[in-house]
Design a protein around this motif. Structure first.
Motif, PDB file in Angstrom:
ATOM      1  N   SER A  42       1.059 -24.769  21.883  1.00  0.00           N
ATOM      2  CA  SER A  42       0.367 -23.476  21.829  1.00  0.00           C
ATOM      3  C   SER A  42       0.465 -22.866  20.434  1.00  0.00           C
ATOM      4  CB  SER A  42       0.946 -22.520  22.856  1.00  0.00           C
ATOM      5  OG  SER A  42       0.768 -23.015  24.152  1.00  0.00           O
ATOM      6  N   ALA A  43       1.629 -22.915  19.844  1.00  0.00           N
ATOM      7  CA  ALA A  43       1.817 -22.372  18.499  1.00  0.00           C
ATOM      8  C   ALA A  43       0.977 -23.135  17.487  1.00  0.00           C
ATOM      9  CB  ALA A  43       3.292 -22.435  18.114  1.00  0.00           C
ATOM     10  N   LEU A  44       0.888 -24.446  17.633  1.00  0.00           N
ATOM     11  CA  LEU A  44       0.080 -25.251  16.728  1.00  0.00           C
ATOM     12  C   LEU A  44      -1.389 -24.856  16.812  1.00  0.00           C
ATOM     13  CD1 LEU A  44      -0.098 -27.659  14.766  1.00  0.00           C
ATOM     14  CD2 LEU A  44      -0.438 -29.107  16.755  1.00  0.00           C
ATOM     15  N   PHE A  45      -1.914 -24.681  18.013  1.00  0.00           N
ATOM     16  CA  PHE A  45      -3.305 -24.275  18.183  1.00  0.00           C
ATOM     17  C   PHE A  45      -3.556 -22.888  17.602  1.00  0.00           C
ATOM     18  CE2 PHE A  45      -3.625 -27.501  21.662  1.00  0.00           C
ATOM     19  CZ  PHE A  45      -4.647 -28.237  21.083  1.00  0.00           C
ATOM     20  N   LEU A  46      -2.635 -21.985  17.785  1.00  0.00           N
ATOM     21  CA  LEU A  46      -2.809 -20.636  17.259  1.00  0.00           C
ATOM     22  C   LEU A  46      -2.818 -20.620  15.738  1.00  0.00           C
ATOM     23  CD1 LEU A  46      -0.565 -18.558  19.683  1.00  0.00           C
ATOM     24  CD2 LEU A  46      -3.052 -18.495  19.508  1.00  0.00           C
ATOM     25  N   LEU A  47      -1.986 -21.435  15.126  1.00  0.00           N
ATOM     26  CA  LEU A  47      -1.907 -21.459  13.669  1.00  0.00           C
ATOM     27  C   LEU A  47      -3.096 -22.154  13.027  1.00  0.00           C
ATOM     28  CD1 LEU A  47       1.892 -22.182  13.201  1.00  0.00           C
ATOM     29  CD2 LEU A  47       0.697 -20.020  12.815  1.00  0.00           C
ATOM     30  N   THR A  48      -3.639 -23.174  13.657  1.00  0.00           N
ATOM     31  CA  THR A  48      -4.754 -23.909  13.068  1.00  0.00           C
ATOM     32  C   THR A  48      -6.096 -23.266  13.348  1.00  0.00           C
ATOM     33  OG1 THR A  48      -4.869 -25.367  14.984  1.00  0.00           O
ATOM     34  CG2 THR A  48      -3.555 -26.125  13.109  1.00  0.00           C
ATOM     35  N   ALA A  49      -6.174 -22.369  14.296  1.00  0.00           N
ATOM     36  CA  ALA A  49      -7.440 -21.743  14.660  1.00  0.00           C
ATOM     37  C   ALA A  49      -7.775 -20.561  13.756  1.00  0.00           C
ATOM     38  CB  ALA A  49      -7.387 -21.292  16.108  1.00  0.00           C
ATOM     39  N   CYS A  50      -6.975 -20.281  12.778  1.00  0.00           N
ATOM     40  CA  CYS A  50      -7.175 -19.095  11.949  1.00  0.00           C
ATOM     41  C   CYS A  50      -8.058 -19.339  10.730  1.00  0.00           C
ATOM     42  CB  CYS A  50      -5.822 -18.563  11.480  1.00  0.00           C
ATOM     43  SG  CYS A  50      -4.823 -17.961  12.853  1.00  0.00           S
ATOM     44  N   GLU A  51      -8.447 -20.548  10.456  1.00  0.00           N
ATOM     45  CA  GLU A  51      -9.264 -20.824   9.284  1.00  0.00           C
ATOM     46  C   GLU A  51     -10.710 -20.407   9.544  1.00  0.00           C
ATOM     47  OE1 GLU A  51     -10.532 -24.734   6.813  1.00  0.00           O
ATOM     48  OE2 GLU A  51      -8.402 -24.439   7.215  1.00  0.00           O
ATOM     49  N   PRO A  52     -11.319 -19.689   8.580  1.00  0.00           N
ATOM     50  CA  PRO A  52     -12.689 -19.230   8.783  1.00  0.00           C
ATOM     51  C   PRO A  52     -13.694 -20.380   8.766  1.00  0.00           C
ATOM     52  CG  PRO A  52     -11.910 -18.622   6.596  1.00  0.00           C
ATOM     53  CD  PRO A  52     -10.755 -19.245   7.325  1.00  0.00           C
ATOM     54  N   GLU A  53     -14.847 -20.142   9.365  1.00  0.00           N
ATOM     55  CA  GLU A  53     -15.889 -21.154   9.443  1.00  0.00           C
ATOM     56  C   GLU A  53     -16.494 -21.391   8.061  1.00  0.00           C
ATOM     57  OE1 GLU A  53     -20.151 -21.815  11.694  1.00  0.00           O
ATOM     58  OE2 GLU A  53     -18.768 -20.302  12.426  1.00  0.00           O
ATOM     59  N   MET A  54     -16.785 -22.650   7.762  1.00  0.00           N
ATOM     60  CA  MET A  54     -17.330 -23.024   6.469  1.00  0.00           C
ATOM     61  C   MET A  54     -18.648 -22.305   6.205  1.00  0.00           C
ATOM     62  SD  MET A  54     -18.490 -26.737   5.027  1.00  0.00           S
ATOM     63  CE  MET A  54     -19.889 -26.787   6.112  1.00  0.00           C
ATOM     64  N   GLY A  55     -18.789 -21.778   5.001  1.00  0.00           N
ATOM     65  CA  GLY A  55     -20.013 -21.109   4.590  1.00  0.00           C
ATOM     66  C   GLY A  55     -19.994 -19.606   4.769  1.00  0.00           C
ATOM     67  N   THR A  56     -19.011 -19.087   5.500  1.00  0.00           N
ATOM     68  CA  THR A  56     -18.913 -17.644   5.675  1.00  0.00           C
ATOM     69  C   THR A  56     -18.313 -17.012   4.425  1.00  0.00           C
ATOM     70  OG1 THR A  56     -16.708 -17.775   6.666  1.00  0.00           O
ATOM     71  CG2 THR A  56     -18.603 -17.864   8.180  1.00  0.00           C
ATOM     72  N   PRO A  57     -18.551 -15.722   4.215  1.00  0.00           N
ATOM     73  CA  PRO A  57     -17.945 -15.060   3.045  1.00  0.00           C
ATOM     74  C   PRO A  57     -16.420 -15.187   3.016  1.00  0.00           C
ATOM     75  CG  PRO A  57     -19.635 -13.658   4.010  1.00  0.00           C
ATOM     76  CD  PRO A  57     -19.462 -14.830   4.935  1.00  0.00           C
ATOM     77  N   GLU A  58     -15.785 -15.179   4.199  1.00  0.00           N
ATOM     78  CA  GLU A  58     -14.328 -15.328   4.255  1.00  0.00           C
ATOM     79  C   GLU A  58     -13.900 -16.710   3.781  1.00  0.00           C
ATOM     80  OE1 GLU A  58     -16.141 -14.352   7.001  1.00  0.00           O
ATOM     81  OE2 GLU A  58     -15.729 -12.210   6.839  1.00  0.00           O
ATOM     82  N   TRP A  59     -14.672 -17.732   4.151  1.00  0.00           N
ATOM     83  CA  TRP A  59     -14.368 -19.104   3.726  1.00  0.00           C
ATOM     84  C   TRP A  59     -14.524 -19.228   2.220  1.00  0.00           C
ATOM     85  CZ3 TRP A  59     -17.210 -23.093   1.478  1.00  0.00           C
ATOM     86  CH2 TRP A  59     -16.608 -24.349   1.490  1.00  0.00           C
ATOM     87  N   CYS A  60     -15.605 -18.657   1.677  1.00  0.00           N
ATOM     88  CA  CYS A  60     -15.820 -18.704   0.223  1.00  0.00           C
ATOM     89  C   CYS A  60     -14.661 -18.046  -0.518  1.00  0.00           C
ATOM     90  CB  CYS A  60     -17.139 -18.024  -0.132  1.00  0.00           C
ATOM     91  SG  CYS A  60     -18.607 -18.878   0.491  1.00  0.00           S
TER      92      CYS A  60
END
Length: 59
Positions: free
Chosen positions: A16-34
């Motif tokens: 569960s902790a692994l899924f929570l930590l890896t799910a935080c990366e923004p989607e490619m191409g979004t301003p947050e990802w840039c």
């Protein structure tokens, strides 16, 4: 609690902790990802990330 129950509980908590930590990366191409790629620095960006950055954030 018995040892198998403790092991199963620990395993479930770890997964569960692994899924929570890896799910935080923004989607490619979004301003947050840039922004994230800009902050990584040139030496820490892969060739694929560089190509995607040029395609989605520069052009």
């Amino acid at each position: 609690m018995t040892k198998p129950v403790i092991r199963i509980t620990t395993l479930i908590a770890s997964i569960s902790a692994l899924f929570l930590l890896t799910a935080c990366e923004p989607e490619m191409g979004t301003p947050e990802w840039c922004k994230m790629i800009k902050e990584k620095g040139v030496e820490n960006v892969t060739a694929k990330e560089t190509a995607n950055f040029a395609k989605n954030c520069v052009l």
